[in-house]
Design an enzyme around this catalytic site. Structure first.
Site, PDB file in Angstrom:
ATOM      1  N   SER A  38       0.819  -1.208   0.000  1.00 45.58           N
ATOM      2  CA  SER A  38       0.000   0.000   0.000  1.00 45.58           C
ATOM      3  C   SER A  38       0.852   1.258   0.000  1.00 45.58           C
ATOM      4  O   SER A  38       1.927   1.303   0.629  1.00 45.58           O
ATOM      5  CB  SER A  38      -0.902   0.013   1.243  1.00 45.58           C
ATOM      6  OG  SER A  38      -1.570   1.238   1.381  1.00 45.58           O
TER       7      SER A  38
ATOM      8  N   LYS B 270       1.557  -2.999   6.745  1.00 44.80           N
ATOM      9  CA  LYS B 270       2.054  -3.251   5.390  1.00 44.80           C
ATOM     10  C   LYS B 270       3.559  -3.034   5.318  1.00 44.80           C
ATOM     11  O   LYS B 270       4.284  -3.807   4.670  1.00 44.80           O
ATOM     12  CB  LYS B 270       1.333  -2.336   4.392  1.00 44.80           C
ATOM     13  CG  LYS B 270      -0.129  -2.661   4.189  1.00 44.80           C
ATOM     14  CD  LYS B 270      -0.323  -3.990   3.489  1.00 44.80           C
ATOM     15  CE  LYS B 270      -1.755  -4.250   3.113  1.00 44.80           C
ATOM     16  NZ  LYS B 270      -1.956  -5.528   2.407  1.00 44.80           N
TER      17      LYS B 270
ATOM     18  N   TYR C 189      -2.629   0.248  10.192  1.00 45.55           N
ATOM     19  CA  TYR C 189      -2.803  -0.429   8.907  1.00 45.55           C
ATOM     20  C   TYR C 189      -1.569  -0.236   8.032  1.00 45.55           C
ATOM     21  O   TYR C 189      -0.981  -1.196   7.518  1.00 45.55           O
ATOM     22  CB  TYR C 189      -4.040   0.080   8.176  1.00 45.55           C
ATOM     23  CG  TYR C 189      -4.025  -0.267   6.699  1.00 45.55           C
ATOM     24  CD1 TYR C 189      -4.175  -1.584   6.286  1.00 45.55           C
ATOM     25  CD2 TYR C 189      -3.795   0.716   5.736  1.00 45.55           C
ATOM     26  CE1 TYR C 189      -4.107  -1.923   4.936  1.00 45.55           C
ATOM     27  CE2 TYR C 189      -3.735   0.390   4.385  1.00 45.55           C
ATOM     28  CZ  TYR C 189      -3.890  -0.927   3.993  1.00 45.55           C
ATOM     29  OH  TYR C 189      -3.812  -1.259   2.660  1.00 45.55           O
TER      30      TYR C 189
END
Length: 347
Positions: A117, A145, A141
């Protein structure tokens, strides 16, 4: 070619599976259906299970020894939720990926595509980034990643494993053939909220208008999910060329190269919809950032890939899918994802 797609019953994973099928690549799907949908894997090779379940993974490779690569799309992705429940995100996105990798290495799978991402980036002054830009995620989040990328880089050095991390920017749209789309009835991302406001007459909240962008709203790089899926097909086809010689690990941005603010997205949405929606300005959400867009041409050089679908087409396909969603998936609440009678048996 046959490939394993972890998370292949979700929005992006199912679209990648469709693109693979169209390209003559056979997907073998592994998904626990925690957020994915059984309807998206009908008539596809499907195993219901967790990526950390070694027994399921061993069974897949025993029954499909000709799998040549794995595509890892299984993850939790809601930024505000990750701020509220960081341990859940690190457990699901990082811890289970470690177990998944261990199983892949043990089963001799040496090619790995990771759905990463752009949320990992620290944006520059103009909000444009490339693959060498600093990594400084603003949410658990994004951190999850970035952590997985570090695990992958270390693993590629230590084991017979080669990895391409594809850093997505902001997916929009749906499969143009309407086979799959966003599975959630009430998605949390900005375009989903606009569509919800248009369909229900509710108010769209424009969150965060004090960013140092040209109009104060966040800036994003909205890339059509079908274009993303095509990039995966090219990465699978060209994997050995991308990682030739002694190269074991590569990162590639997948975006349009165009920075679009949320206000500009709202204007484009009004144009496609043909009418305005009621909008109010609201504070930033937890974990939000000003955003980024890619300035890299690495995807074009290494994959021969460039986006072909416009932002307007992404909005149109999203609206079209929203009209079809309930007839494809049913109007049940998102917490009631599947019933025993609708979940296909692993095969």
């Amino acid at each position: 070619m046959k490939v394993l797609i972890a998370g292949g019953a979700g929005f992006i994973g199912s679209t990648i599976a469709s693109a693979c099928l169209d390209a003559g690549i056979t997907p073998v799907i592994l998904d626990n259906l925690s957020t994915g949908r059984a309807e998206f894997v009908e008539d596809r090779i499907f195993y219901r299970g967790d990526i950390a379940d070694r027994a399921v993974l061993d069974r897949i490779f025993a029954e499909h020894p000709d799998i040549e690569a794995a595509v890892h799309c299984a993850a939790l992705i809601v930024v505000p939720e990750s701020v509220e429940h960081p341990l859940r995100y690190y457990r699901e996105n990082v811890g289970k990926t470690v177990e998944f990798l261990d199983g892949l290495v043990a089963n001799g799978c040496e090619r790995f595509l990771f759905s990463s991402s752009a949320a990992i980036y620290q944006p520059g002054e103009d909000f444009a980034v490339d693959e060498t830009s600093p990594v400084a995620a603003t949410s658990p989040y994004g951190e999850s990643k970035a952590m997985v990328e570090r695990v992958l880089a270390d693993s590629a050095r230590a084991y017979p494993l080669r990895v391409v991390s594809l850093r997505y920017f902001n997916p929009v749209g749906a499969d143009p053939k309407m086979r799959t789309g966003l599975q959630l009835a009430r998605p949390s991302h900005v375009l989903g909220k606009m569509i919800e406001a248009a369909r229900t007459g509710s108010i769209f909240q424009l969150t965060g208008t004090d960013w140092p962008t040209r109009d104060g709203s966040g800036i994003r790089d909205y890339v059509h999910v079908w274009d993303l899926a095509q990039a995966h097909v090219e990465a699978l086809r060209r994997f050995d060329a991308v990682l030739d010689g002694d190269r074991r690990y590569e990162v590639i941005n997948l975006g349009t190269g165009n920075g679009t603010t949320v206000r500009e997205l709202l204007d484009a949405f009004h144009t496609v919809l043909g009418r305005p929606i009621t909008t109010v300005v609201s504070p930033r959400r937890p974990g939000d950032s000003a955003g980024t867009y890619t300035r890299s041409d690495r995807a074009r050089r290494l994959l021969g890939w460039e986006p072909t679908l416009s932002l307007a087409e992404g909005i149109q396909h999203s609206l079209q899918w929203a009209e079809l969603r309930d007839s494809v998936l049913g109007p049940a609440d998102d917490a009631q994802l599947t019933s025993a009678g609708r979940v296909p048996s692993p095969r």
